[in-house]
Scaffold this motif. Structure first.
Motif, PDB file in Angstrom:
ATOM      1  N   THR A 244       8.195  -7.327  11.185  1.00  0.00           N
ATOM      2  CA  THR A 244       8.087  -6.209   9.378  1.00  0.00           C
ATOM      3  C   THR A 244       8.641  -5.792   9.405  1.00  0.00           C
ATOM      4  OG1 THR A 244       5.474  -6.662  10.491  1.00  0.00           O
ATOM      5  CG2 THR A 244       6.565  -4.705   8.497  1.00  0.00           C
ATOM      6  N   LEU A 245       8.981  -5.510   7.880  1.00  0.00           N
ATOM      7  CA  LEU A 245      10.223  -5.359   7.181  1.00  0.00           C
ATOM      8  C   LEU A 245      10.038  -4.503   6.023  1.00  0.00           C
ATOM      9  CD1 LEU A 245      12.961  -8.258   7.359  1.00  0.00           C
ATOM     10  CD2 LEU A 245      13.015  -6.521   8.477  1.00  0.00           C
ATOM     11  N   ARG A 246      10.362  -2.649   6.064  1.00  0.00           N
ATOM     12  CA  ARG A 246       9.476  -2.409   5.457  1.00  0.00           C
ATOM     13  C   ARG A 246      10.825  -1.699   4.214  1.00  0.00           C
ATOM     14  NH1 ARG A 246       4.738  -0.927   6.383  1.00  0.00           N
ATOM     15  NH2 ARG A 246       4.393  -1.304   9.228  1.00  0.00           N
ATOM     16  N   PHE A 247      10.527  -1.540   2.657  1.00  0.00           N
ATOM     17  CA  PHE A 247      11.624  -1.352   1.712  1.00  0.00           C
ATOM     18  C   PHE A 247      10.888  -0.582   0.996  1.00  0.00           C
ATOM     19  CE2 PHE A 247      11.936  -5.455   3.065  1.00  0.00           C
ATOM     20  CZ  PHE A 247      13.671  -5.527   3.499  1.00  0.00           C
ATOM     21  N   ASP A 248      11.187   0.615  -0.361  1.00  0.00           N
ATOM     22  CA  ASP A 248      10.906   1.179  -1.302  1.00  0.00           C
ATOM     23  C   ASP A 248      10.334   0.186  -2.365  1.00  0.00           C
ATOM     24  OD1 ASP A 248      11.461   3.373   0.204  1.00  0.00           O
ATOM     25  OD2 ASP A 248      13.737   3.707  -0.796  1.00  0.00           O
ATOM     26  N   THR A 249      11.147  -0.529  -2.484  1.00  0.00           N
ATOM     27  CA  THR A 249      10.226  -1.518  -3.173  1.00  0.00           C
ATOM     28  C   THR A 249      11.254  -3.132  -3.406  1.00  0.00           C
ATOM     29  OG1 THR A 249      10.454  -1.268  -6.286  1.00  0.00           O
ATOM     30  CG2 THR A 249      12.864  -0.995  -5.381  1.00  0.00           C
ATOM     31  N   LEU A 250      10.665  -4.049  -4.280  1.00  0.00           N
ATOM     32  CA  LEU A 250      10.753  -5.095  -3.957  1.00  0.00           C
ATOM     33  C   LEU A 250      11.089  -5.853  -5.680  1.00  0.00           C
ATOM     34  CD1 LEU A 250       9.386  -7.695  -1.406  1.00  0.00           C
ATOM     35  CD2 LEU A 250       9.194  -8.172  -3.940  1.00  0.00           C
ATOM     36  N   TYR A 251      12.277  -6.426  -6.023  1.00  0.00           N
ATOM     37  CA  TYR A 251      11.935  -7.580  -6.746  1.00  0.00           C
ATOM     38  C   TYR A 251      12.026  -8.754  -6.530  1.00  0.00           C
ATOM     39  CZ  TYR A 251      14.963  -3.535  -9.051  1.00  0.00           C
ATOM     40  OH  TYR A 251      14.552  -2.461  -9.892  1.00  0.00           O
ATOM     41  N   PRO A 252      10.468  -9.517  -6.852  1.00  0.00           N
ATOM     42  CA  PRO A 252      10.713 -11.313  -7.200  1.00  0.00           C
ATOM     43  C   PRO A 252      11.748 -12.010  -8.198  1.00  0.00           C
ATOM     44  CG  PRO A 252       8.758 -10.650  -8.020  1.00  0.00           C
ATOM     45  CD  PRO A 252       9.915  -8.731  -8.196  1.00  0.00           C
ATOM     46  N   ALA A 253      12.785 -13.102  -7.622  1.00  0.00           N
ATOM     47  CA  ALA A 253      13.790 -13.200  -8.481  1.00  0.00           C
ATOM     48  C   ALA A 253      13.660 -15.029  -7.666  1.00  0.00           C
ATOM     49  CB  ALA A 253      15.123 -12.659  -8.116  1.00  0.00           C
ATOM     50  N   LEU A 254      12.569 -15.087  -8.473  1.00  0.00           N
ATOM     51  CA  LEU A 254      12.031 -16.897  -8.260  1.00  0.00           C
ATOM     52  C   LEU A 254      12.265 -17.722  -9.782  1.00  0.00           C
ATOM     53  CD1 LEU A 254       8.942 -15.400  -6.265  1.00  0.00           C
ATOM     54  CD2 LEU A 254      10.790 -16.312  -4.998  1.00  0.00           C
ATOM     55  N   GLY A 255      12.911 -16.879 -10.872  1.00  0.00           N
ATOM     56  CA  GLY A 255      12.743 -17.811 -11.580  1.00  0.00           C
ATOM     57  C   GLY A 255      11.594 -17.418 -12.841  1.00  0.00           C
ATOM     58  N   THR A 256      11.779 -18.108 -13.681  1.00  0.00           N
ATOM     59  CA  THR A 256      10.895 -17.911 -14.677  1.00  0.00           C
ATOM     60  C   THR A 256      10.396 -19.117 -15.599  1.00  0.00           C
ATOM     61  OG1 THR A 256      12.594 -18.081 -16.792  1.00  0.00           O
ATOM     62  CG2 THR A 256      11.938 -15.359 -15.529  1.00  0.00           C
ATOM     63  N   ASP A 257       9.855 -19.130 -16.080  1.00  0.00           N
ATOM     64  CA  ASP A 257       9.184 -20.389 -17.435  1.00  0.00           C
ATOM     65  C   ASP A 257       8.914 -20.000 -18.175  1.00  0.00           C
ATOM     66  OD1 ASP A 257       8.105 -22.035 -14.421  1.00  0.00           O
ATOM     67  OD2 ASP A 257       6.919 -20.632 -14.149  1.00  0.00           O
ATOM     68  N   PRO A 258       9.871 -20.749 -19.474  1.00  0.00           N
ATOM     69  CA  PRO A 258      10.305 -20.156 -20.624  1.00  0.00           C
ATOM     70  C   PRO A 258       8.662 -21.274 -21.511  1.00  0.00           C
ATOM     71  CG  PRO A 258      11.735 -21.465 -20.019  1.00  0.00           C
ATOM     72  CD  PRO A 258      11.310 -21.239 -19.159  1.00  0.00           C
ATOM     73  N   ASN A 259       7.911 -20.440 -22.571  1.00  0.00           N
ATOM     74  CA  ASN A 259       6.462 -20.575 -23.310  1.00  0.00           C
ATOM     75  C   ASN A 259       7.244 -21.887 -24.080  1.00  0.00           C
ATOM     76  OD1 ASN A 259       4.857 -19.708 -21.448  1.00  0.00           O
ATOM     77  ND2 ASN A 259       5.268 -17.850 -22.738  1.00  0.00           N
ATOM     78  N   ASN A 260       7.914 -23.001 -23.475  1.00  0.00           N
ATOM     79  CA  ASN A 260       8.718 -23.535 -24.671  1.00  0.00           C
ATOM     80  C   ASN A 260       7.931 -25.268 -25.345  1.00  0.00           C
ATOM     81  OD1 ASN A 260       8.988 -25.297 -22.704  1.00  0.00           O
ATOM     82  ND2 ASN A 260      11.130 -25.063 -22.088  1.00  0.00           N
TER      83      ASN A 260
ATOM     84  N   SER B 275       0.830  -0.938   0.426  1.00  0.00           N
ATOM     85  CA  SER B 275      -0.277  -0.419   0.237  1.00  0.00           C
ATOM     86  C   SER B 275       0.726   1.190  -0.525  1.00  0.00           C
ATOM     87  CB  SER B 275      -0.730   0.171   1.280  1.00  0.00           C
ATOM     88  OG  SER B 275      -0.336  -0.325   2.638  1.00  0.00           O
ATOM     89  N   SER B 276       1.885   1.148   0.012  1.00  0.00           N
ATOM     90  CA  SER B 276       2.916   2.564   0.050  1.00  0.00           C
ATOM     91  C   SER B 276       4.839   1.564   0.747  1.00  0.00           C
ATOM     92  CB  SER B 276       2.827   3.000   1.740  1.00  0.00           C
ATOM     93  OG  SER B 276       3.885   4.210   1.696  1.00  0.00           O
ATOM     94  N   GLY B 277       5.102   1.584  -0.528  1.00  0.00           N
ATOM     95  CA  GLY B 277       6.018   1.055  -1.001  1.00  0.00           C
ATOM     96  C   GLY B 277       5.772  -0.572  -0.913  1.00  0.00           C
ATOM     97  N   ALA B 278       7.360  -1.320  -0.033  1.00  0.00           N
ATOM     98  CA  ALA B 278       7.100  -2.670  -0.656  1.00  0.00           C
ATOM     99  C   ALA B 278       7.145  -3.135   1.517  1.00  0.00           C
ATOM    100  CB  ALA B 278       8.186  -3.104  -0.824  1.00  0.00           C
ATOM    101  N   ALA B 279       6.133  -3.586   2.006  1.00  0.00           N
ATOM    102  CA  ALA B 279       6.542  -4.380   3.195  1.00  0.00           C
ATOM    103  C   ALA B 279       6.403  -5.166   3.449  1.00  0.00           C
ATOM    104  CB  ALA B 279       4.966  -3.298   4.617  1.00  0.00           C
ATOM    105  N   VAL B 280       7.594  -6.706   4.352  1.00  0.00           N
ATOM    106  CA  VAL B 280       6.864  -7.909   4.269  1.00  0.00           C
ATOM    107  C   VAL B 280       6.979  -8.047   5.526  1.00  0.00           C
ATOM    108  CG1 VAL B 280       7.809  -8.215   2.017  1.00  0.00           C
ATOM    109  CG2 VAL B 280       9.515  -8.098   4.372  1.00  0.00           C
ATOM    110  N   THR B 281       6.341  -8.801   6.096  1.00  0.00           N
ATOM    111  CA  THR B 281       5.953  -9.588   7.553  1.00  0.00           C
ATOM    112  C   THR B 281       6.771 -10.759   7.636  1.00  0.00           C
ATOM    113  OG1 THR B 281       4.017  -8.467   7.807  1.00  0.00           O
ATOM    114  CG2 THR B 281       4.179 -10.669   9.304  1.00  0.00           C
ATOM    115  N   LEU B 282       7.681 -11.167   8.153  1.00  0.00           N
ATOM    116  CA  LEU B 282       8.061 -12.709   8.358  1.00  0.00           C
ATOM    117  C   LEU B 282       7.050 -13.609   9.761  1.00  0.00           C
ATOM    118  CD1 LEU B 282      11.787 -10.732   8.873  1.00  0.00           C
ATOM    119  CD2 LEU B 282      11.095 -11.176   6.498  1.00  0.00           C
ATOM    120  N   MET B 283       7.446 -14.739   9.269  1.00  0.00           N
ATOM    121  CA  MET B 283       6.999 -15.805   9.849  1.00  0.00           C
ATOM    122  C   MET B 283       7.471 -15.701  11.215  1.00  0.00           C
ATOM    123  SD  MET B 283       6.333 -18.192   7.649  1.00  0.00           S
ATOM    124  CE  MET B 283       5.454 -19.038   6.393  1.00  0.00           C
ATOM    125  N   ASN B 284       8.803 -14.983  11.280  1.00  0.00           N
ATOM    126  CA  ASN B 284       9.200 -15.135  12.677  1.00  0.00           C
ATOM    127  C   ASN B 284       7.954 -13.718  13.368  1.00  0.00           C
ATOM    128  OD1 ASN B 284      10.561 -12.650  11.491  1.00  0.00           O
ATOM    129  ND2 ASN B 284      12.119 -13.230  12.207  1.00  0.00           N
TER     130      ASN B 284
END
Ligand SMILES: Cc1cc2nc3c(=O)[nH]c(=O)nc-3n(C[C@H](O)[C@H](O)[C@H](O)COP(=O)(O)OP(=O)(O)OC[C@H]3O[C@@H](n4cnc5c(N)ncnc54)[C@H](O)[C@@H]3O)c2cc1C
Length: 242
Positions: free
Chosen positions: A155-171, A143-152
């Motif tokens: 809560t951590l707050r960031f300006d932006t978040l990049y997912p790096a979870l991989g890609t699925d090629p349409n092959n 809602s305002s930046g990128a905040a994440v709540t952890l399992m523990n």
């Protein structure tokens, strides 16, 4: 670009191709609306970026606001000096975190599941001054930046978040023709964009290379020229010195 292509006789048919098969010298492409034969095919089916588990509306508004991003090569300069989170503490996340570190002193690596980082990777991240958070992310708030709540519970707050979870090629279509894919499950073409089956070519993200529009367009230009010349050659139209 579409208008320009149509002006010169290109037909744009928007249909999902569900299968491709070799029919003598042609390719038979099937969609839910029927079959069509083509002499040459350019595979440009791209890849799908894996998303964090958030609903489509939140995903779209977070992207629009620049709180969620997918391509450090494309836009890291826009988040220079910002507080950046990388989601995905495996191979891709590690590489992207190190890449982003040149743009910001504040890069944090987050994970969706227990981190599988090897000691050698942890060393590299520590040397680069990248913080690694080992408690997995349980919830996101864009809602305002990128905040994440952890399992523990933190809560951590960031300006932006990049997912790096991989890609699925349409092959799927390429695999059905027996083409061999590389380690990242993308296609491999020769320097003229040929895929090793007569009449079949590829360009763009579906190939193992840098996923950028300029790269895709350059490859497409080479492919189009090769397709044209290969057909001329097959038709005996190529001039050969006597
Ligand atoms: C969030 C984001 C931001 C980006 N920002 C930039 C940027 O700023 N600059 C930059 O250079 N690059 C950027 N990129 C990368 C860029 O989008 C890609 O490199 C580029 O779009 C690749 O083009 P492509 O034609 O190979 O694949 P795509 O653009 O993915 O197109 C593939 C098309 O094939 C279609 N398709 C797949 N399977 C079938 C099928 N069976 N039948 C019919 N159609 C099919 C798909 O629906 C899709 O329309 C960004 C990527 C993302 C995800």
């Amino acid at each position: 670009m579409r208008q320009q292509a149509e002006q010169f006789g290109a037909k744009v048919i928007e249909q999902r191709i569900t299968s491709i098969a070799r029919k003598r010298d042609d390719f038979l492409l099937t969609s839910e609306r029927g079959e069509r034969k083509f002499r040459t095919v350019l595979m440009a089916t791209g890849v799908i970026n894996r998303r964090p588990p958030i609903n489509d509306a939140v995903h779209q508004s977070a992207m629009d606001a620049g709180f969620l991003r997918y391509c450090p090569v494309c836009d890291a300069y826009e988040v220079k000096t910002q507080k950046i989170a990388l989601l995905g503490a495996e191979g891709a996340g590690l590489a992207e975190a190190l890449f982003l570190r040149r743009y910001s002193d504040c890069v944090t690596l987050l994970t969706l599941k227990e981190s599988e980082l090897q000691p050698v990777h942890q060393d590299a991240l520590a040397k680069a001054g990248i913080e690694v958070v080992t408690s997995p992310v349980a919830a996101f708030d864009f809602s305002s930046g990128a905040a994440v709540t952890l399992m523990n519970g933190k809560t951590l707050r960031f300006d932006t978040l990049y997912p790096a979870l991989g890609t699925d090629p349409n092959n799927d279509l390429a695999l059905s023709l027996g083409l061999v894919v590389s380690g990242d499950r993308c296609l491999v073409a020769d320097s003229h964009q040929r895929l090793g089956i007569k009449g079949l070519y590829a360009a763009g993200d579906i190939l193992s290379s840098l996923d950028q529009i300029s790269v895709a367009m350059g490859q497409a230009a080479i492919a189009a020229t090769t397709m044209h010349n290969d057909m001329r050659d097959e038709d005996g139209e190529t001039w050969k010195p006597v």
